[in-house]
Structure formats: C-alpha cells, structure tokens
Scaffold this motif. Structure first.
Motif, PDB file in Angstrom:
ATOM      1  N   ALA A 117       0.859  -1.087   0.107  1.00  0.00           N
ATOM      2  CA  ALA A 117      -0.036  -0.006   0.135  1.00  0.00           C
ATOM      3  C   ALA A 117       1.000   1.137   0.015  1.00  0.00           C
ATOM      4  CB  ALA A 117      -0.970  -0.082   1.142  1.00  0.00           C
ATOM      5  N   TYR A 118       1.931   1.223   0.690  1.00  0.00           N
ATOM      6  CA  TYR A 118       2.872   2.213   0.842  1.00  0.00           C
ATOM      7  C   TYR A 118       3.707   2.473  -0.428  1.00  0.00           C
ATOM      8  CZ  TYR A 118       7.229   4.909   1.820  1.00  0.00           C
ATOM      9  OH  TYR A 118       8.193   5.988   1.983  1.00  0.00           O
ATOM     10  N   ASP A 119       3.712   1.506  -1.210  1.00  0.00           N
ATOM     11  CA  ASP A 119       4.694   1.398  -2.406  1.00  0.00           C
ATOM     12  C   ASP A 119       3.656   2.184  -3.535  1.00  0.00           C
ATOM     13  OD1 ASP A 119       6.252   0.367  -4.847  1.00  0.00           O
ATOM     14  OD2 ASP A 119       4.371  -0.477  -5.127  1.00  0.00           O
ATOM     15  N   PHE A 211      -3.223   2.581   8.213  1.00  0.00           N
ATOM     16  CA  PHE A 211      -2.298   2.978   7.437  1.00  0.00           C
ATOM     17  C   PHE A 211      -2.807   2.785   5.928  1.00  0.00           C
ATOM     18  CE2 PHE A 211       1.595   2.368   4.875  1.00  0.00           C
ATOM     19  CZ  PHE A 211       1.947   3.659   5.199  1.00  0.00           C
ATOM     20  N   ILE A 212      -3.345   1.762   5.799  1.00  0.00           N
ATOM     21  CA  ILE A 212      -3.602   0.943   4.301  1.00  0.00           C
ATOM     22  C   ILE A 212      -4.833   1.895   3.836  1.00  0.00           C
ATOM     23  CG2 ILE A 212      -4.546  -0.844   2.981  1.00  0.00           C
ATOM     24  CD1 ILE A 212      -2.972  -2.724   4.756  1.00  0.00           C
ATOM     25  N   LEU A 213      -5.645   2.123   4.679  1.00  0.00           N
ATOM     26  CA  LEU A 213      -6.938   2.808   4.485  1.00  0.00           C
ATOM     27  C   LEU A 213      -6.761   4.462   4.080  1.00  0.00           C
ATOM     28  CD1 LEU A 213      -9.946   2.330   4.323  1.00  0.00           C
ATOM     29  CD2 LEU A 213     -10.188   3.526   6.788  1.00  0.00           C
ATOM     30  N   SER A 215      -3.555   5.511   3.075  1.00  0.00           N
ATOM     31  CA  SER A 215      -3.019   5.383   1.775  1.00  0.00           C
ATOM     32  C   SER A 215      -3.990   5.418   0.706  1.00  0.00           C
ATOM     33  CB  SER A 215      -1.994   4.051   1.795  1.00  0.00           C
ATOM     34  OG  SER A 215      -1.177   4.117   2.710  1.00  0.00           O
ATOM     35  N   TYR A 216      -4.794   4.635   0.622  1.00  0.00           N
ATOM     36  CA  TYR A 216      -5.844   4.646  -0.358  1.00  0.00           C
ATOM     37  C   TYR A 216      -6.985   6.027  -0.774  1.00  0.00           C
ATOM     38  CZ  TYR A 216      -4.526   0.168  -2.497  1.00  0.00           C
ATOM     39  OH  TYR A 216      -3.727  -0.629  -3.231  1.00  0.00           O
ATOM     40  N   VAL A 217      -7.115   6.449   0.437  1.00  0.00           N
ATOM     41  CA  VAL A 217      -7.875   7.605   0.302  1.00  0.00           C
ATOM     42  C   VAL A 217      -7.035   8.731  -0.316  1.00  0.00           C
ATOM     43  CG1 VAL A 217      -8.626   9.731   1.821  1.00  0.00           C
ATOM     44  CG2 VAL A 217      -9.170   7.382   2.445  1.00  0.00           C
ATOM     45  N   GLN A 218      -5.604   8.792   0.090  1.00  0.00           N
ATOM     46  CA  GLN A 218      -4.790   9.681  -0.686  1.00  0.00           C
ATOM     47  C   GLN A 218      -4.686   9.207  -2.147  1.00  0.00           C
ATOM     48  OE1 GLN A 218      -3.766  12.336   0.709  1.00  0.00           O
ATOM     49  NE2 GLN A 218      -4.889  11.773   2.589  1.00  0.00           N
ATOM     50  N   ILE A 219      -4.613   8.014  -2.297  1.00  0.00           N
ATOM     51  CA  ILE A 219      -4.356   7.464  -3.972  1.00  0.00           C
ATOM     52  C   ILE A 219      -5.589   7.832  -4.642  1.00  0.00           C
ATOM     53  CG2 ILE A 219      -4.232   5.461  -5.075  1.00  0.00           C
ATOM     54  CD1 ILE A 219      -2.316   4.109  -2.876  1.00  0.00           C
ATOM     55  N   PHE A 220      -6.878   7.540  -4.146  1.00  0.00           N
ATOM     56  CA  PHE A 220      -7.950   7.851  -4.864  1.00  0.00           C
ATOM     57  C   PHE A 220      -8.308   9.505  -5.099  1.00  0.00           C
ATOM     58  CE2 PHE A 220      -9.657   3.662  -3.263  1.00  0.00           C
ATOM     59  CZ  PHE A 220      -9.254   3.045  -4.787  1.00  0.00           C
ATOM     60  N   ARG A 221      -7.590  10.203  -4.302  1.00  0.00           N
ATOM     61  CA  ARG A 221      -7.781  11.684  -4.485  1.00  0.00           C
ATOM     62  C   ARG A 221      -6.735  12.023  -5.667  1.00  0.00           C
ATOM     63  NH1 ARG A 221      -6.972  14.772   1.244  1.00  0.00           N
ATOM     64  NH2 ARG A 221      -7.286  16.452  -0.341  1.00  0.00           N
ATOM     65  N   ALA A 222      -5.657  11.371  -5.475  1.00  0.00           N
ATOM     66  CA  ALA A 222      -4.536  11.950  -6.576  1.00  0.00           C
ATOM     67  C   ALA A 222      -4.966  11.368  -7.888  1.00  0.00           C
ATOM     68  CB  ALA A 222      -3.306  11.322  -6.231  1.00  0.00           C
ATOM     69  N   VAL A 223      -5.477  10.152  -7.968  1.00  0.00           N
ATOM     70  CA  VAL A 223      -5.996   9.423  -9.219  1.00  0.00           C
ATOM     71  C   VAL A 223      -7.056  10.171  -9.891  1.00  0.00           C
ATOM     72  CG1 VAL A 223      -7.157   7.503 -10.367  1.00  0.00           C
ATOM     73  CG2 VAL A 223      -5.366   7.170  -8.812  1.00  0.00           C
ATOM     74  N   LEU A 224      -8.174  10.844  -8.947  1.00  0.00           N
ATOM     75  CA  LEU A 224      -9.249  11.576  -9.681  1.00  0.00           C
ATOM     76  C   LEU A 224      -8.706  13.011 -10.085  1.00  0.00           C
ATOM     77  CD1 LEU A 224     -12.048  10.742  -6.887  1.00  0.00           C
ATOM     78  CD2 LEU A 224     -11.680   9.970  -9.232  1.00  0.00           C
TER      79      LEU A 224
END
Length: 321
Positions: A117-119, A211-213, A215-224
């Motif tokens: 998830a960090y990766d 931490f995983i959660l 990470s994915y909140v930040q990932i989805f914000r960046a992807v959108l």
C-alpha cells in the motif's frame, strides 16, 4: 483431565464423516492447492526471470506469492492426508509447527500488504520521490523487516501458547492448529497473558489497516485529479488488485477472529477458516494478473517460450529416432 505433558497428539476437526464426502473434500482441496501452486509459481518465475518486472511493486508481489505458497502448504496437505486416510490426528510437535508456520506467514503477509500500500501511495502521490524512497536497498530492508516481524511475533506467541497447561482434552475445533483453538484447551489463568498479547496484536493490526486505508484515500484523491483517462486507468489497474487482495484478507480474518460468540458454530468456523486460509493464496494470482498488462505479457512470453522449447525438443528427439 489431561495436561500438556501427557498430550502426544491433537484431533483436528473433520470436514465430513462419510467416506464419499471425505474423498470429495480431498479432491476439492487438491484442485485448490494445485491452482495455488501453479498461479503463485508462475508469478514467482515471471518476476524473477523478466527484467521488465524488476521493480519495487513486483518485488513485493514476489514476496507475497512466496508467503501464499508457504501458507497454503502449511494447512492444506495435512487436511488432505487426513481426509484421504480417514484420520483426524496430528502430532503434538506437528501441531506446534503448524501454529508457528501459519502464524508466521500470516503476519508476514499482512506486513507485506501494508508495504505494498505504501509502494502504491509513493508511486501515485509522490512519483518524483519514488526512486529515492523505494530504491532497491530500501525494498530489501522493508521486505526483510516484514519477514523478521512475522518470525519474532510468532516465536513469542507459539512459545507462550504451548507453555500453557492443556487440560481440556486434545480436540481442536478447526481443520488446522491455530493459537485461539489451542487456548481453548487451557485451564490455567496464565492464558490471560497470551490473550493480552493477542489484544495488543489486534491493536497493531488495526494500526496497519488504518495506514492502508489512509494510503488509499490519498491515492484515490490523486487519481481523480489525473487529467488523462489513460493515466487514470493505469493508476487504477495497479491499485485495484492490491485493494481486492487486502479486502479479502482483512474481511475474512476480521470476521473469523472478531465475530460475536452468538455466531460461533463448528460449520461456520470451518467455512470462515477456509475463506481466510485457503482461498486467498489460490485467488491472489488471479486478482493480480487480471488487470495487469505487464504481468500478462510476461506470463505469455514465458509460456510461449516454454512451449516453443518443448516443441523444439520434441522435434529434435523425433529426428534422431
């Protein structure tokens, strides 16, 4: 009344009483086990042999596949053998070894999933720092830390669990040996120490989940915020398989260990145990290869190379006969 010094074997929970259902269980588990061996073996071989897959993401995927192979090999073969030979027995030290290796691989896998998830977080949210934060040395250190954490954690718990006096028989209410089931056989108040350690472990596991959660909140914000549709699709294709694996792993394990006592029954416990210990190692390779074009290409290249080599060998041997 019996105690741990007099117990030489444990009796595992049987999947079925009739011979026909025992054989059905054997063939079903054999199919799942072979699928897990094939899927994870192909991923390990592809990542090891294809230089295009020598990246942090695939390095951690290789570690995950190794852990999945070890995990399913710890529980399934013994269960298959018991069904085939109409037995429920496992030796005392065999049970201890099963507890150790299953817990070790289970904990290490959860650590690796957290690192993955960090990766993905660094790759998508901090791409300019990816090479710095996830260099080859850093990746090896993180993977080694995951394996070492699982080993030390398991060594502590296994030694503590099997040092408790066991005086409630030797029947384990599960198809493999695990710590909660062994604790049920203890009649000593000292088992509260192990329960306390398990509560602490649950808190640490919850921290990893948060931490995983995050990470994915930040990932989805960046992807959108990615303007191109192709870039957005590529980002999702690398994240969704990991998210699916984490969801399957966490949801089944959490239900197994945190479900209320009112829902406890041998049949339900057996089904849930299969879902978190047997299904993920077999399904994970499929989840990772479905939407990953790089991995698909590497597997196709490897398979076509093996097929061509086999044809050439067959043609060569035919010419010389």
């Amino acid at each position: 009344m019996s105690n741990s010094s007099s117990i030489t074997e444990f009796l595992l929970l049987a999947f079925a009483d009739t011979r026909q259902l025992q054989l059905l269980h054997f063939w079903l588990f054999l199919g799942i086990y072979l699928a897990a061996l094939l899927g994870n073996g192909l991923i390990i071989t592809a990542v090891a042999c294809d230089h295009r897959l020598h990246t942090p993401m695939y390095f951690f995927l290789l570690n995950l596949s190794l852990l999945d192979l070890g995990s399913i090999s710890t529980t399934v073969p013994k269960s298959m053998a018991n069904s085939l030979w109409d037995s429920r027995a496992i030796s005392y030290w065999g049970c201890a070894a099963q507890v150790f290796f299953f817990t070790f691989l289970f904990v290490a896998e959860y650590c690796v999933l957290t690192i993955m998830a960090y990766d993905r977080y660094v790759a998508i949210c901090k791409p300019l720092h990816y090479g710095t934060l996830l260099g080859s040395r850093a990746c090896v250190h993180m993977a080694a830390a995951a394996w070492a954490s699982g080993f030390l954690y398991t060594l502590l718990h296994t030694a503590n669990t099997f040092s408790l006096p066991l005086c409630k028989g030797n029947a384990v209410d599960q198809f493999f040996c695990e710590i909660p089931q062994i604790l049920k056989l203890s009649c000593s108040r000292s088992y509260l120490t192990e329960v306390g350690l398990l509560v602490l472990s649950a808190c640490l596991a919850f921290g990893c989940f948060v931490f995983i959660l995050f990470s994915y909140v930040q990932i989805f914000r960046a992807v959108l915020r990615i303007p191109s549709e192709q870039g957005c699709h590529k980002a999702f294709s690398t994240c969704l398989p990991h998210l699916a694996v984490v969801s399957l792993f966490v949801s089944t394990a959490a239900f197994a260990y945190l479900k209320p006592p009112s829902l406890t029954s041998p049949v339900l416990d057996l089904v849930v145990a299969v879902l978190y210990s047997v299904v993920p190692p077999a399904v994970n390779p499929l989840l990772y290869s479905m939407r990953n074009q790089e991995l698909k290409d590497a597997l196709q290249k490897m398979m076509s190379g093996c097929f061509s080599e086999a044809i050439n060998c067959l043609f060569f041997s035919t010419e010389h006969t």
